[in-house]
Design a protein around this motif. Structure first.
Motif, mmCIF file in Angstrom:
data_model
loop_
_atom_site.group_PDB
_atom_site.id
_atom_site.type_symbol
_atom_site.label_atom_id
_atom_site.label_comp_id
_atom_site.label_asym_id
_atom_site.label_seq_id
_atom_site.Cartn_x
_atom_site.Cartn_y
_atom_site.Cartn_z
ATOM 1 N N GLY A 97 7.687 3.827 6.713
ATOM 2 C CA GLY A 97 8.049 4.794 5.689
ATOM 3 C C GLY A 97 7.072 4.777 4.538
ATOM 4 N N LEU A 98 6.980 5.905 3.863
ATOM 5 C CA LEU A 98 6.142 6.043 2.672
ATOM 6 C C LEU A 98 7.031 5.887 1.448
ATOM 7 N N PHE A 99 6.607 5.065 0.491
ATOM 8 C CA PHE A 99 7.373 4.822 -0.728
ATOM 9 C C PHE A 99 6.492 5.098 -1.938
ATOM 10 N N ARG A 100 6.957 5.970 -2.824
ATOM 11 C CA ARG A 100 6.235 6.276 -4.044
ATOM 12 C C ARG A 100 7.207 6.279 -5.212
ATOM 13 N N THR A 101 6.720 5.845 -6.351
ATOM 14 C CA THR A 101 7.567 5.840 -7.547
ATOM 15 C C THR A 101 8.070 7.242 -7.831
ATOM 16 N N TRP A 102 9.355 7.337 -8.034
ATOM 17 C CA TRP A 102 9.977 8.632 -8.253
ATOM 18 C C TRP A 102 9.590 9.157 -9.627
ATOM 19 N N GLY A 136 0.787 -1.217 0.000
ATOM 20 C CA GLY A 136 0.000 0.000 0.000
ATOM 21 C C GLY A 136 0.824 1.273 0.000
ATOM 22 N N GLY A 137 2.062 1.207 -0.512
ATOM 23 C CA GLY A 137 2.912 2.383 -0.528
ATOM 24 C C GLY A 137 3.640 2.638 0.778
ATOM 25 N N ARG A 138 3.452 1.744 1.769
ATOM 26 C CA ARG A 138 4.112 1.907 3.058
ATOM 27 C C ARG A 138 4.934 0.663 3.371
ATOM 28 N N GLY A 139 6.088 0.884 3.986
ATOM 29 C CA GLY A 139 6.933 -0.223 4.400
ATOM 30 C C GLY A 139 7.266 -0.103 5.872
ATOM 31 N N LEU A 140 7.172 -1.221 6.602
ATOM 32 C CA LEU A 140 7.469 -1.245 8.031
ATOM 33 C C LEU A 140 8.866 -1.813 8.244
ATOM 34 N N ALA A 141 9.627 -1.183 9.126
ATOM 35 C CA ALA A 141 10.973 -1.656 9.443
ATOM 36 C C ALA A 141 11.141 -1.726 10.954
#
Length: 294
Positions: free
Chosen positions: A283-288, A259-264
């Motif tokens: 963290g939020l991850f979106r295509t650059w 869902g565009g989010r990654g847990l660490a």
């Protein structure tokens, strides 16, 4: 010219402008936003400055609400939520140019003896940090020489970072890689003897590599990123006293990215394998997407 460790101590030395209000510097950097670890570390300093000093912080929970602007001072407003017999609670709001960019709640605990003690052993038997190249040396070895911008950043870096596994440089190398990463870290110089400075410096460092674990199965850690990423929240639990200018092992893993989010999750150990700190971050991850004309 002060060394990077001294600059970090200066960065964490906030100016008190009212009883519960502090101001922190935000260095002018060639970055899109202020480094999240800086804001978290400074906010924890502000919280700690309003306690009597005999209760170390045992946990913090924080949200990154807006990106901060490099070069613009940040004001930290502290709310004294509770002063109990064993615990002290503080809530900190970070404001820049009239807008709230960050919230932190920190809890401080009077040291006491517990009825029992245990910990799980470290997940991996990492080689000694002295046997590993620094991340700067690894990049220099791969590229031949650092680009000017990276060279300037390396000279200002307050932490020596050494990856337990060699960096991956190609897409083929990341295939089938587990979402795990581990680094040895320590400040590049002495940080003094104030325990609060060491705690806040480690808070700063904890945001530097944690989201690596999310990216590892997808792309090489160095080089042009295919994703824009930003910290959403950050939580830490401090279990034992430590010094951030001594080597610590930061073992990191990502149980899920969706869902565009990654847990660490991260666990920080000393060289004897004692668990010092536990960390969780999303963290939020979106295509650059490059800007037109770039």
């Amino acid at each position: 010219m002060t060394n990077p460790a001294e600059r970090l101590v200066d960065l964490l030395d906030l100016e008190q402008i009212e009883v519960n209000i502090f101001r922190g510097a935000s260095p002018e950097e060639s970055l899109q936003r202020v480094f999240g670890g800086q804001v978290a570390g400074q906010a924890l300093v502000a919280a700690g400055r309003t306690t009597d000093g005999d209760r170390p912080v045992h946990s913090l929970h924080a949200y990154f609400l807006r990106p901060g602007r490099p070069g613009v001072p940040i004001v930290y407003q502290v709310e004294r939520v509770r002063d109990g017999r064993s615990f002290t609670t503080r809530r900190v709001t970070a404001v820049q140019q009239g807008r709230t960019i960050f919230n932190l709640t920190a809890s401080f605990h009077q040291p006491e003896e517990g009825p029992f003690e245990h910990q799980l052993p470290p997940r991996l038997d990492a080689p000694d940090p002295e046997t590993l190249p620094s991340v700067v040396d690894e990049i220099r070895e791969h590229l031949g020489a650092l680009p000017e911008q990276l060279e300037r950043m390396a000279r200002r870096q307050p932490f020596d970072i050494r990856y337990v596994e060699r960096l991956r440089w190609t897409s083929d190398e990341v295939q089938d890689a587990e979402p795990r990463s581990a680094v040895w870290m320590r400040a590049v110089g002495p940080l003094g003897d104030d325990p609060l400075v060491h705690t806040c410096a480690l808070t700063y460092a904890s945001d530097m590599t944690l989201l690596d674990a999310v990216r590892i199965p997808v792309e090489p850690l160095w080089g042009r990123r295919g994703f824009d990423m930003a910290s959403l929240d950050h939580a830490m639990w401090f279990h034992r006293p430590f010094r951030t200018d001594e080597w610590f092992l930061y073992d990191q893993e990502s149980p899920i990215a969706t869902g565009g989010r990654g847990l660490a999750r991260g666990r920080i150990y000393d060289r004897e394998g004692r668990l010092l700190v536990s960390v969780v971050q999303e963290g939020l991850f979106r295509t650059w997407a490059p800007k037109p004309g770039s």
